[in-house]
Write an enzyme that holds these catalytic residues in place. Structure first.
Site, mmCIF file in Angstrom:
data_model
loop_
_atom_site.group_PDB
_atom_site.id
_atom_site.type_symbol
_atom_site.label_atom_id
_atom_site.label_comp_id
_atom_site.label_asym_id
_atom_site.label_seq_id
_atom_site.Cartn_x
_atom_site.Cartn_y
_atom_site.Cartn_z
ATOM 1 N N ARG A 53 9.994 51.976 -14.161
ATOM 2 C CA ARG A 53 9.663 50.393 -13.750
ATOM 3 C C ARG A 53 9.603 50.461 -12.253
ATOM 4 O O ARG A 53 9.960 51.429 -11.588
ATOM 5 C CB ARG A 53 10.819 49.871 -14.588
ATOM 6 C CG ARG A 53 11.783 50.512 -15.044
ATOM 7 C CD ARG A 53 12.966 50.901 -14.005
ATOM 8 N NE ARG A 53 13.236 49.759 -13.199
ATOM 9 C CZ ARG A 53 13.476 49.864 -11.713
ATOM 10 N NH1 ARG A 53 13.723 51.032 -11.350
ATOM 11 N NH2 ARG A 53 13.673 48.966 -10.905
ATOM 12 N N GLY A 54 9.959 49.132 -11.554
ATOM 13 C CA GLY A 54 9.744 48.859 -10.226
ATOM 14 C C GLY A 54 8.274 48.818 -9.933
ATOM 15 O O GLY A 54 7.472 49.720 -10.545
ATOM 16 N N ALA A 55 8.104 47.761 -9.108
ATOM 17 C CA ALA A 55 6.691 47.355 -8.822
ATOM 18 C C ALA A 55 5.699 48.639 -8.419
ATOM 19 O O ALA A 55 4.640 48.886 -8.848
ATOM 20 C CB ALA A 55 6.538 46.273 -8.053
ATOM 21 N N ARG A 90 2.465 45.093 -18.210
ATOM 22 C CA ARG A 90 3.512 44.170 -17.590
ATOM 23 C C ARG A 90 3.153 43.127 -16.672
ATOM 24 O O ARG A 90 2.070 43.682 -15.878
ATOM 25 C CB ARG A 90 4.670 44.918 -16.826
ATOM 26 C CG ARG A 90 5.421 45.817 -17.741
ATOM 27 C CD ARG A 90 6.685 46.320 -17.268
ATOM 28 N NE ARG A 90 7.548 45.503 -16.860
ATOM 29 C CZ ARG A 90 8.860 45.614 -15.964
ATOM 30 N NH1 ARG A 90 9.173 46.578 -15.610
ATOM 31 N NH2 ARG A 90 9.520 44.564 -16.000
ATOM 32 N N GLN A 203 19.761 47.486 -14.225
ATOM 33 C CA GLN A 203 19.144 48.445 -13.346
ATOM 34 C C GLN A 203 19.922 48.782 -12.090
ATOM 35 O O GLN A 203 19.890 49.510 -11.577
ATOM 36 C CB GLN A 203 17.940 47.928 -12.992
ATOM 37 C CG GLN A 203 16.726 47.837 -13.810
ATOM 38 C CD GLN A 203 16.602 46.322 -14.325
ATOM 39 O OE1 GLN A 203 17.567 45.867 -14.637
ATOM 40 N NE2 GLN A 203 15.472 45.924 -14.906
ATOM 41 N N ASP A 244 8.496 42.075 -6.675
ATOM 42 C CA ASP A 244 7.514 42.484 -7.535
ATOM 43 C C ASP A 244 6.076 41.878 -7.240
ATOM 44 O O ASP A 244 4.856 42.299 -7.453
ATOM 45 C CB ASP A 244 7.759 41.794 -9.114
ATOM 46 C CG ASP A 244 9.004 43.103 -9.491
ATOM 47 O OD1 ASP A 244 10.127 42.752 -9.221
ATOM 48 O OD2 ASP A 244 8.583 44.148 -10.219
ATOM 49 N N ASN A 254 11.147 38.232 -7.760
ATOM 50 C CA ASN A 254 11.825 39.426 -8.157
ATOM 51 C C ASN A 254 12.791 39.208 -9.173
ATOM 52 O O ASN A 254 12.517 38.276 -9.875
ATOM 53 C CB ASN A 254 12.489 39.816 -6.569
ATOM 54 C CG ASN A 254 13.266 41.454 -6.759
ATOM 55 O OD1 ASN A 254 12.488 42.116 -7.241
ATOM 56 N ND2 ASN A 254 14.667 41.347 -6.407
ATOM 57 N N LYS A 255 13.409 40.526 -9.516
ATOM 58 C CA LYS A 255 14.259 40.416 -10.603
ATOM 59 C C LYS A 255 14.956 39.198 -10.907
ATOM 60 O O LYS A 255 15.432 38.541 -9.939
ATOM 61 C CB LYS A 255 14.993 41.606 -10.773
ATOM 62 C CG LYS A 255 16.102 41.716 -11.872
ATOM 63 C CD LYS A 255 15.352 41.793 -13.122
ATOM 64 C CE LYS A 255 13.896 42.761 -13.440
ATOM 65 N NZ LYS A 255 13.485 42.506 -14.772
HETATM 66 O O1 MRU Z 1 11.962 44.878 -14.325
HETATM 67 P P1 MRU Z 1 11.813 46.085 -13.174
HETATM 68 O O2 MRU Z 1 12.969 46.908 -13.493
HETATM 69 O O3 MRU Z 1 10.739 46.580 -13.189
HETATM 70 O O4 MRU Z 1 12.131 45.096 -11.768
HETATM 71 C C1 MRU Z 1 12.228 45.684 -10.834
HETATM 72 C C2 MRU Z 1 12.411 44.777 -9.729
HETATM 73 O O5 MRU Z 1 12.545 43.738 -9.839
HETATM 74 C C3 MRU Z 1 12.399 45.211 -8.223
HETATM 75 O O6 MRU Z 1 13.612 44.694 -7.411
HETATM 76 C C4 MRU Z 1 11.205 45.240 -7.796
HETATM 77 O O7 MRU Z 1 10.159 46.028 -8.467
HETATM 78 C C5 MRU Z 1 10.922 45.830 -6.337
HETATM 79 S S1 MRU Z 1 10.954 47.495 -6.476
HETATM 80 C C6 MRU Z 1 10.791 48.400 -5.218
#
Ligand code: MRU
Length: 372
Positions: A53-55, A90, A203, A244, A254-255
């Site tokens: 996960r993570g963009a 996603r 996370q 993201d 973002n999250k």
């Molecule tokens: O749902 P996730 O765990 O994929 O969400 C991740 C985030 O929100 C991160 O902050 C974002 O992707 C930036 S990652 C470098």
């Protein structure tokens, strides 16, 4: 980064030339397990079920997913089908579409018999570029930390609040929000990180705490509701979060919960920075609130919490009545006006169309960037 002295990236091509290795992030922090991805569908499941996960890492995994797809069938039809399947995994992180577009743009003009090798090479290049980009983000971001450090008593740490995991596990290496932090730490600047646990999937608790701990960075885990209180009491010098998807006008998705931290930061005069590679900018949109699709995930992520019991067994527990209706919005949008600056691979800019256009003039010609 290193785990127990061994250098790791979050994704890699295995020496057999046919398999991709990943760290199963759903098992951290209690178990370190790697998984081989052998097919397009393995890659799609890994993204959808958040083994990765993570963009930026989602984008890198999708690129390798295309290579795995080509291995089985390198026809135009298979290329299009792999794009659609991986793209549907996603909805919010734009790096996914960016990576898929890169791969399709590169492979489509090639004859089918050259596509397998080209796809593997390109996926590896996308990963290497991500590492360099995040390192550059850290180089620019560390200046912000250093400036704050000069205003503090010698030895006093710069207190940085971060949300979710925008660390090396969310990218191929270094992380985005964590890159300035790792680099500050490595050069001897005292830093301390407030780690938001980041419900519902935690996370922050499970991944950011684990990463920072392995690297020896001083940190404290807090519940998501603590940030405002800490800011009111002068215990946060700076917020750095990831993104993201960021619009061409600087709105940051973002999250979930990031927006509330930005509001608290503004109320308390705490600088609020977003660290992101330019591959996270969606140059085709301006209005984050209306134009970014917000992923809604299974309510079980809210009603069930995973952890380790007192006997050391990994388990999940239900924290509400079984019949309670649950909503699970995974992301929110922080309007650009609440963002102090964007830390990118080309430097720090204001969260605005003008700021982004100055750093990325080649994008200034796009329709959205031209629109007033
Ligand atoms: O749902 P996730 O765990 O994929 O969400 C991740 C985030 O929100 C991160 O902050 C974002 O992707 C930036 S990652 C470098």
């Amino acid at each position: 980064m290193k785990i127990d002295g061994k250098k790791y990236r979050s994704i890699w091509a295995e020496p057999d030339g046919k398999t991709v290795g990943i760290i199963d992030q759903t098992r951290l922090p209690h178990s370190f397990v790697t998984i081989p991805l052998k097919s397009r569908d393995d890659a799609a499941i890994a993204i959808e079920d958040m083994w990765v996960r993570g963009a930026p890492l989602i984008g890198a995994t999708a690129a390798y997913g295309m290579a795995l797809a080509m291995q089985k069938d390198a026809s135009d039809e298979a290329l299009g089908r792999a794009y659609d399947i991986l793209h549907a995994t996603r909805p919010t992180a734009i790096n996914l579409k960016w990576a898929l577009d890169e791969v399709v743009g590169h492979l489509l003009p090639l004859p089918a018999d050259q596509r397998i090798a080209a796809a593997w090479t390109l996926a590896a290049q996308i990963c290497d570029r991500d590492v360099d980009t995040n390192h550059a983000i850290g180089k620019h971001g560390v200046d912000i930390i250093r400036n704050i450090a000069t205003r503090k008593a010698p030895g006093d740490p710069v207190n940085i609040l971060t949300h979710c995991n925008a660390g090396w596990l969310a990218t191929v290496d270094w992380g985005t929000a964590t890159s300035p932090i790792y680099q500050a730490h490595d050069m001897g600047l005292p830093v301390h990180v407030w780690v938001d646990e980041t419900r519902p999937r935690n996370q922050g608790a499970s991944l950011t705490s684990w990463e920072l701990g392995r690297h020896g960075v001083n940190h404290t885990l807090i519940v998501d509701n603590s940030g405002g209180h800490l800011m009111q009491h002068g215990k946060v010098d700076l917020c750095i979060v990831g993104s993201d998807r960021t619009t061409a006008s600087g709105d940051v998705c973002n999250k979930i919960g990031t927006y509330l931290k930005a509001l608290a930061a503004r109320d308390n005069g705490v600088p609020f920075y977003v660290a992101l590679p330019s591959t996270t900018v969606d140059w085709t949109i301006n209005d984050g609130l209306r134009e970014i699709p917000i992923e809604e995930r299974d309510g079980k992520e809210v009603s069930w919490v995973a952890g380790k019991d007192k006997d050391g067994k990994e388990t999940s527990v239900l924290i509400c009545p079984e019949t309670t209706p649950v909503a699970n919005h995974a992301f929110d949008v922080t309007p650009s006006r609440l963002v102090t600056g964007l830390i990118t691979e080309r430097g720090v800019c204001s969260a605005s169309k003008a700021g982004l256009a100055k750093l990325f003039p080649e994008k200034a010609g796009s329709d959205v960037m031209r629109a007033v």
